[in-house]
Design a protein around this motif. Structure first.
Motif, PDB file in Angstrom:
ATOM      1  N   LEU A 278       0.830  -1.206   0.000  1.00 10.66           N
ATOM      2  CA  LEU A 278       0.000   0.000   0.000  1.00 10.66           C
ATOM      3  C   LEU A 278       0.867   1.260   0.000  1.00 10.66           C
ATOM      4  O   LEU A 278       0.542   2.247  -0.675  1.00 10.66           O
ATOM      5  N   ALA A 279       1.959   1.235   0.755  1.00  9.50           N
ATOM      6  CA  ALA A 279       2.863   2.386   0.752  1.00  9.50           C
ATOM      7  C   ALA A 279       3.479   2.590  -0.631  1.00  9.50           C
ATOM      8  O   ALA A 279       3.558   3.715  -1.141  1.00  9.50           O
ATOM      9  N   LEU A 280       3.904   1.493  -1.262  1.00  8.42           N
ATOM     10  CA  LEU A 280       4.499   1.582  -2.602  1.00  8.42           C
ATOM     11  C   LEU A 280       3.468   1.950  -3.664  1.00  8.42           C
ATOM     12  O   LEU A 280       3.821   2.482  -4.725  1.00  8.42           O
ATOM     13  N   PHE A 281       2.191   1.673  -3.388  1.00  9.86           N
ATOM     14  CA  PHE A 281       1.123   1.961  -4.345  1.00  9.86           C
ATOM     15  C   PHE A 281       1.041   3.460  -4.649  1.00  9.86           C
ATOM     16  O   PHE A 281       0.611   3.870  -5.728  1.00  9.86           O
ATOM     17  N   THR A 282       1.453   4.300  -3.707  1.00 12.00           N
ATOM     18  CA  THR A 282       1.418   5.737  -3.944  1.00 12.00           C
ATOM     19  C   THR A 282       2.339   6.129  -5.102  1.00 12.00           C
ATOM     20  O   THR A 282       2.077   7.093  -5.820  1.00 12.00           O
ATOM     21  N   VAL A 283       3.426   5.358  -5.279  1.00 15.42           N
ATOM     22  CA  VAL A 283       4.343   5.583  -6.395  1.00 15.42           C
ATOM     23  C   VAL A 283       3.897   4.778  -7.613  1.00 15.42           C
ATOM     24  O   VAL A 283       3.874   5.285  -8.741  1.00 15.42           O
ATOM     25  N   ALA A 284       3.495   3.517  -7.378  1.00 18.96           N
ATOM     26  CA  ALA A 284       3.097   2.633  -8.480  1.00 18.96           C
ATOM     27  C   ALA A 284       1.870   3.173  -9.216  1.00 18.96           C
ATOM     28  O   ALA A 284       1.668   2.860 -10.395  1.00 18.96           O
ATOM     29  N   ALA A 285       1.050   3.989  -8.547  1.00 18.29           N
ATOM     30  CA  ALA A 285      -0.168   4.517  -9.165  1.00 18.29           C
ATOM     31  C   ALA A 285       0.128   5.407 -10.354  1.00 18.29           C
ATOM     32  O   ALA A 285      -0.772   5.703 -11.153  1.00 18.29           O
ATOM     33  N   HIS A 286       1.372   5.820 -10.527  1.00 18.26           N
ATOM     34  CA  HIS A 286       1.729   6.686 -11.639  1.00 18.26           C
ATOM     35  C   HIS A 286       2.142   5.886 -12.887  1.00 18.26           C
ATOM     36  O   HIS A 286       2.456   6.488 -13.926  1.00 18.26           O
ATOM     37  N   ASP A 287       2.134   4.566 -12.790  1.00 20.47           N
ATOM     38  CA  ASP A 287       2.489   3.710 -13.923  1.00 20.47           C
ATOM     39  C   ASP A 287       1.397   2.666 -14.115  1.00 20.47           C
ATOM     40  O   ASP A 287       0.988   2.004 -13.155  1.00 20.47           O
ATOM     41  N   LYS A 288       0.908   2.500 -15.337  1.00 14.72           N
ATOM     42  CA  LYS A 288      -0.237   1.610 -15.581  1.00 14.72           C
ATOM     43  C   LYS A 288       0.057   0.156 -15.205  1.00 14.72           C
ATOM     44  O   LYS A 288      -0.768  -0.507 -14.579  1.00 14.72           O
ATOM     45  N   ILE A 289       1.217  -0.352 -15.597  1.00  7.75           N
ATOM     46  CA  ILE A 289       1.528  -1.752 -15.326  1.00  7.75           C
ATOM     47  C   ILE A 289       1.748  -1.969 -13.828  1.00  7.75           C
ATOM     48  O   ILE A 289       1.199  -2.916 -13.227  1.00  7.75           O
ATOM     49  N   LEU A 290       2.535  -1.097 -13.210  1.00 13.31           N
ATOM     50  CA  LEU A 290       2.793  -1.240 -11.774  1.00 13.31           C
ATOM     51  C   LEU A 290       1.514  -1.075 -10.960  1.00 13.31           C
ATOM     52  O   LEU A 290       1.319  -1.765  -9.950  1.00 13.31           O
ATOM     53  N   ALA A 291       0.633  -0.185 -11.403  1.00 10.81           N
ATOM     54  CA  ALA A 291      -0.634   0.014 -10.698  1.00 10.81           C
ATOM     55  C   ALA A 291      -1.485  -1.253 -10.758  1.00 10.81           C
ATOM     56  O   ALA A 291      -2.091  -1.664  -9.757  1.00 10.81           O
ATOM     57  N   ALA A 292      -1.538  -1.897 -11.921  1.00  8.28           N
ATOM     58  CA  ALA A 292      -2.321  -3.127 -12.070  1.00  8.28           C
ATOM     59  C   ALA A 292      -1.766  -4.229 -11.171  1.00  8.28           C
ATOM     60  O   ALA A 292      -2.523  -4.971 -10.529  1.00  8.28           O
ATOM     61  N   ILE A 293      -0.431  -4.335 -11.114  1.00 13.06           N
ATOM     62  CA  ILE A 293       0.192  -5.340 -10.249  1.00 13.06           C
ATOM     63  C   ILE A 293      -0.124  -5.051  -8.782  1.00 13.06           C
ATOM     64  O   ILE A 293      -0.436  -5.956  -7.998  1.00 13.06           O
ATOM     65  N   ALA A 294      -0.056  -3.783  -8.412  1.00 11.15           N
ATOM     66  CA  ALA A 294      -0.335  -3.403  -7.023  1.00 11.15           C
ATOM     67  C   ALA A 294      -1.766  -3.743  -6.631  1.00 11.15           C
ATOM     68  O   ALA A 294      -2.024  -4.194  -5.514  1.00 11.15           O
ATOM     69  N   ILE A 295      -2.702  -3.542  -7.554  1.00 12.73           N
ATOM     70  CA  ILE A 295      -4.114  -3.850  -7.266  1.00 12.73           C
ATOM     71  C   ILE A 295      -4.289  -5.336  -6.979  1.00 12.73           C
ATOM     72  O   ILE A 295      -5.001  -5.727  -6.049  1.00 12.73           O
ATOM     73  N   VAL A 296      -3.640  -6.186  -7.780  1.00 12.12           N
ATOM     74  CA  VAL A 296      -3.709  -7.634  -7.552  1.00 12.12           C
ATOM     75  C   VAL A 296      -3.128  -7.983  -6.184  1.00 12.12           C
ATOM     76  O   VAL A 296      -3.713  -8.763  -5.417  1.00 12.12           O
ATOM     77  N   LEU A 297      -1.984  -7.403  -5.858  1.00 10.05           N
ATOM     78  CA  LEU A 297      -1.322  -7.709  -4.586  1.00 10.05           C
ATOM     79  C   LEU A 297      -2.127  -7.224  -3.388  1.00 10.05           C
ATOM     80  O   LEU A 297      -2.196  -7.904  -2.362  1.00 10.05           O
ATOM     81  N   VAL A 298      -2.751  -6.057  -3.509  1.00 10.53           N
ATOM     82  CA  VAL A 298      -3.586  -5.557  -2.416  1.00 10.53           C
ATOM     83  C   VAL A 298      -4.749  -6.512  -2.157  1.00 10.53           C
ATOM     84  O   VAL A 298      -5.063  -6.851  -1.007  1.00 10.53           O
ATOM     85  N   GLY A 299      -5.387  -6.987  -3.243  1.00  5.41           N
ATOM     86  CA  GLY A 299      -6.476  -7.949  -3.084  1.00  5.41           C
ATOM     87  C   GLY A 299      -6.003  -9.262  -2.489  1.00  5.41           C
ATOM     88  O   GLY A 299      -6.648  -9.818  -1.600  1.00  5.41           O
ATOM     89  N   ALA A 300      -4.845  -9.745  -2.959  1.00 12.59           N
ATOM     90  CA  ALA A 300      -4.332 -11.037  -2.497  1.00 12.59           C
ATOM     91  C   ALA A 300      -3.908 -10.979  -1.034  1.00 12.59           C
ATOM     92  O   ALA A 300      -4.313 -11.816  -0.217  1.00 12.59           O
ATOM     93  N   LEU A 301      -3.099  -9.993  -0.686  1.00 11.46           N
ATOM     94  CA  LEU A 301      -2.606  -9.893   0.686  1.00 11.46           C
ATOM     95  C   LEU A 301      -3.744  -9.560   1.652  1.00 11.46           C
ATOM     96  O   LEU A 301      -3.795 -10.078   2.776  1.00 11.46           O
TER      97      LEU A 301
END
Length: 400
Positions: A278-301
């Motif tokens: 979630l902390a890294l998501f603030t940075v990952a949200a600025h990139d489409k691929i990283l944002a999509a990966i972060a969304i999957v990880l947030v749901g999984a974790l």
């Protein structure tokens, strides 16, 4: 796994669909009733609060009847609420229908968790609970996007009518497949309430509020975050939510598999990982691929914490698991409401659409701290009655 778990999973699928599909249909509903989007948002808030209130209330009332019959009554409430929503001529009745449907939510998952655990061997209880919750995770992969599509193409009333029909299928499945389970002899409200005097039960519920709240802090505002910050189109948001649902599904499988083997280590890993992502998501949200990966990880974790937290409550409830189990489901929704509100506060304060991710990270980190505290407290106190003994009390009274 017994077929009865399939009936519980179908009910969970319907409940998960009606809970989350409303978010994708708010503009259509607001337009039809002539209300603002924030006013239509009361349909989300009202549902969450209905779960918090309905979980303990209906569970207490359910002590008067067998668990199977109570599950059938709850599915009947769910069907009635969604039918009222589908046919409501005005916003007030629509909101009433949402609240009626939500009353069944907490008790269904609370009682269903106890029933699911009682259907299998002691070493498969968390897996059985996870199987039931699979219906909720699949709802986010299939039910929510499909219901949103149908609601936008044909009309939102059709979506709620279909959800009501799913409830009927779940009710019939419970009636046919779930074995008769007599009301536990010796079950008393005072006995059920006594479980809340155990600090470990309260700590587990606090972990539920904070841990899953961390997930909802980010996901509640995923649409403006993805469109305004990441650069996705409005239409892509539905499929990003499908990715979130896939993550939930995978996390639920992992949580169910390992909660029976290493419950507390699993919580350390998932809550710690959730705080970091979630902390890294603030940075990952600025990139489409990283944002999509972060969304999957947030749901999984996030959802990997559900089976261990639910089992933790069952383990610590000392022979009176039903009310504690249902209240813990309410705790998930309390966390949802709290996190959504806090996320809105930081956005309104001008910190931007990624700021709820920081809120979520702090909440998840706080839940991790409680997990360590709970483990330290447990090392200094006698071991509790395990979940299998508690759930066995469905058949044989346990006297302390």
């Amino acid at each position: 796994m017994p077929l009865a778990l399939l009936a519980l999973a179908v009910g969970a699928f319907g409940i998960g669909t009606t809970e989350f599909v409303i978010m994708g249909l708010l503009p259509e509903i607001a337009g039809d009733f002539g209300v603002s989007i924030p006013t239509a948002g009361l349909l989300v808030t009202g549902y969450a609060l209905g779960v918090v209130v309905g979980a303990p209330l209906l569970t207490v009332l359910g002590n008067k009847v067998s668990r199977k019959r109570m599950l059938m009554v709850l599915m009947g409430l769910f069907v009635a609420g969604n039918l009222l929503s589908a046919l409501a001529p005005g916003f007030g009745l629509m909101l009433t229908g949402r609240v009626i449907a939500s009353l069944a939510h907490g008790s269904f998952f609370g009682i269903g968790s106890v029933v699911a655990a009682d259907l299998v061997a002691p070493d498969k209880k968390a897996g059985a609970i996870a199987t039931m919750f699979t219906g909720l995770t699949v709802a986010n992969i299939v039910g929510v996007p499909l219901g949103t599509f149908i609601g936008q193409a044909v009309g939102w009333r059709t979506t709620f009518a279909i959800v009501a029909a799913l409830g009927v299928v779940g009710l019939l499945g419970i009636a046919r497949l779930v074995p008769a389970m007599p009301r536990p002899e010796g079950t008393r409200l005072g006995r059920e309430l006594k479980a809340f005097r155990n600090p470990q039960v309260l700590l587990a519920m606090a972990m539920t509020v904070l841990g899953f709240g961390g997930v909802f802090a980010a996901i509640t505002y995923i649409a403006p975050m993805m469109t305004e910050v990441t650069g996705y189109s409005d239409g892509a948001v539905t499929w990003l939510l499908v990715l979130f649902g896939v993550g939930m599904f995978l996390g639920n499988l992992v949580g169910g598999r390992y909660a029976d083997r290493a419950l507390m280590p699993l919580l350390y890993v998932t809550l710690g990982g959730l705080a970091i992502v979630l902390a890294l998501f603030t940075v990952a949200a600025h990139d489409k691929i990283l944002a999509a990966i972060a969304i999957v990880l947030v749901g999984a974790l996030g959802f990997a914490t559900v089976p261990p937290l639910q089992k933790r409550v069952l383990d610590q409830a000392h022979g009176a698991p039903t009310l504690a189990s249902a209240v813990n489901i309410g705790a998930f929704n309390l966390g949802n409401a709290l996190a959504a509100w806090l996320g809105g506060v930081v956005i309104a304060a001008g910190f931007g659409y990624t700021s709820p991710n920081w809120v979520g990270a702090v909440l998840a980190a706080a839940a991790l701290g409680l997990a360590f505290w709970s483990a330290a407290l447990e090392r200094r106190t006698p071991a509790p009655v395990p979940a299998e003994a508690a759930v066995t009390s469905v058949r044989t009274p346990v006297h302390h």
